[in-house]
Write an enzyme that holds these catalytic residues in place. Structure first.
Site, PDB file in Angstrom:
ATOM      1  N   ASN A 146      11.755   1.410   3.617  1.00 12.26           N
ATOM      2  CA  ASN A 146      11.218   0.377   2.735  1.00 12.26           C
ATOM      3  C   ASN A 146      12.377  -0.298   2.012  1.00 12.26           C
ATOM      4  O   ASN A 146      13.439   0.296   1.857  1.00 12.26           O
ATOM      5  CB  ASN A 146      10.273   0.994   1.695  1.00 12.26           C
ATOM      6  CG  ASN A 146       9.645  -0.064   0.793  1.00 12.26           C
ATOM      7  OD1 ASN A 146       9.193  -1.107   1.273  1.00 12.26           O
ATOM      8  ND2 ASN A 146       9.616   0.196  -0.503  1.00 12.26           N
ATOM      9  N   ARG A 199       0.852  -1.186   0.000  1.00 11.95           N
ATOM     10  CA  ARG A 199       0.000   0.000   0.000  1.00 11.95           C
ATOM     11  C   ARG A 199       0.891   1.239   0.000  1.00 11.95           C
ATOM     12  O   ARG A 199       1.938   1.255   0.660  1.00 11.95           O
ATOM     13  CB  ARG A 199      -0.905   0.065   1.256  1.00 11.95           C
ATOM     14  CG  ARG A 199      -1.678  -1.195   1.598  1.00 11.95           C
ATOM     15  CD  ARG A 199      -2.628  -1.630   0.541  1.00 11.95           C
ATOM     16  NE  ARG A 199      -3.644  -0.632   0.235  1.00 11.95           N
ATOM     17  CZ  ARG A 199      -4.552  -0.776  -0.733  1.00 11.95           C
ATOM     18  NH1 ARG A 199      -4.566  -1.865  -1.487  1.00 11.95           N
ATOM     19  NH2 ARG A 199      -5.444   0.166  -0.963  1.00 11.95           N
ATOM     20  N   HIS A 244      13.201  -2.253  -1.638  1.00 12.57           N
ATOM     21  CA  HIS A 244      12.654  -2.458  -2.986  1.00 12.57           C
ATOM     22  C   HIS A 244      13.655  -3.278  -3.811  1.00 12.57           C
ATOM     23  O   HIS A 244      14.856  -2.984  -3.797  1.00 12.57           O
ATOM     24  CB  HIS A 244      12.401  -1.099  -3.653  1.00 12.57           C
ATOM     25  CG  HIS A 244      11.844  -1.234  -5.031  1.00 12.57           C
ATOM     26  ND1 HIS A 244      10.534  -1.603  -5.263  1.00 12.57           N
ATOM     27  CD2 HIS A 244      12.411  -1.095  -6.248  1.00 12.57           C
ATOM     28  CE1 HIS A 244      10.326  -1.668  -6.567  1.00 12.57           C
ATOM     29  NE2 HIS A 244      11.442  -1.371  -7.187  1.00 12.57           N
TER      30      HIS A 244
END
Lengths: 221, 221
Positions: free
Chosen positions: B106, B90, B108
């Site tokens: 985060n 999200r 990635h």
């Protein structure tokens, strides 16, 4: 022996790396160097190496097609089979590229597809990446969008000035481009389904690493 | 000891890497794991490690703001100081992020800014790059656009399936994320002028390299 034409607009350090490679046991020779800028130092480098050095201005032809026709004609007159762009600051049109189908290489100072276009090194610094490098790719009609042949990687330090990073990447470019031109000259490089296909020779790599990456654990390994 | 909240939506292999790191001499502990998907295997991993595992569905609140308010409330109830997204599918709004100013990380699976968004590994394969990897970055309201903390690099082989590349990058992710969380937990990581600033500890790196890059000259060095 494959005949290569080099297109450039500037100082020609990558040209110099190719000239130096051709001094040794190398399957290609540089048949002509063409610059769209008369003052490009790359033309001096060519002359110093005994290579025909030709200024083809990009203005004054009335059309890009006429400029590119002159480029193609000049390359053809020198028996060129592969074209290597080395700091050539003009986009080549599909009409030109159709005359040299998957026979035009370029080197770009970034790990494409990151940071195409102008100042790949400055773009990398501004974006805060920890790894940077250079890419040799086939030229298509986009800006640094063609199939990637091989890449070279180095670190980015938070302390780097743009000049630092430019120099570090340039050192890798000078290893990468001769390697790729050798692949091309030996008939081991082609484009298939939109991707570059390479038959690797012994000890050859599609990814070159800056030795400094391996040496200093606070920057690399 | 810093309290970390982990947000996820899936299998949680990066959560597992963080749980495993916390078993050792580590300056953070995971205080809560929240998934927007009830069936996410990451919740099982949390429970198995004795960590509160909470399902906060993203639907049914009437607004994203209400969903995110519930996320923030749950994190706060568990004393969380840093938030680590680990496969959380999200986008977080500026309203949420303002409550956790530069406190959300985060990971990635791409060398950002290349290949943000879905399936970074598949994007890399399709584009023909020779180098790939993972990035840990601060979360901003864009998709994988926030300040990069550190990156990990590995090779891409022309023979790779997507599964091959996913696995190779994942191995690097599992080294990269605990390293970055340690930097955060030790107060050595901040954002300044839009860039991540790290005080490096001895032997620490902002760029991790897959050892295979160094071992096999036809793929890496």
């Amino acid at each position: 022996m494959i005949q290569v034409g080099v297109l450039l607009s500037g100082s020609g350090t990558n040209l110099q790396a190719l000239i130096d490679a051709c001094q040794g046991d190398f399957p290609a020779r540089i048949a002509v160097v063409i610059s769209n800028k008369e003052e490009a130092y790359g033309l001096e480098r060519a002359r110093a190496a005994g290579i025909p050095a030709i200024h083809v201005p990009h203005r004054g032809w009335g059309s890009r097609a006429a400029f590119e026709a002159k480029l193609s004609e000049t390359l053809g007159e020198h028996g060129v089979q592969w074209v290597a762009c080395a700091g050539f600051m003009r986009i080549l049109s599909p009409a030109f590229l159709d005359q040299w189908p998957w026979r035009v290489l370029n080197i770009h100072p970034a790990l494409l597809p990151s940071f195409p276009g102008m100042d790949g090194q400055g773009q990398a610094l501004a974006s805060g990446v920890r790894i940077a490098g250079a890419s040799v790719h086939f030229v298509d009609s986009g800006t640094d969008t063609g199939p990637i042949v091989a890449q070279a990687a180095t670190f980015v330090s938070p302390m780097d000035t743009r000049d630092d990073l430019v120099a570090r990447i340039l050192t890798m470019e000078h290893k990468l481009y001769p390697m790729c031109l050798r692949m091309a000259a030996e008939g081991r490089l082609q484009v298939k389904d939109g991707a570059a296909m390479v038959q690797l020779a012994h000890g050859e790599a599609l990814l070159l690493l800056d030795p400094a990456l391996l040496a200093d654990p606070t920057q690399g390994a």
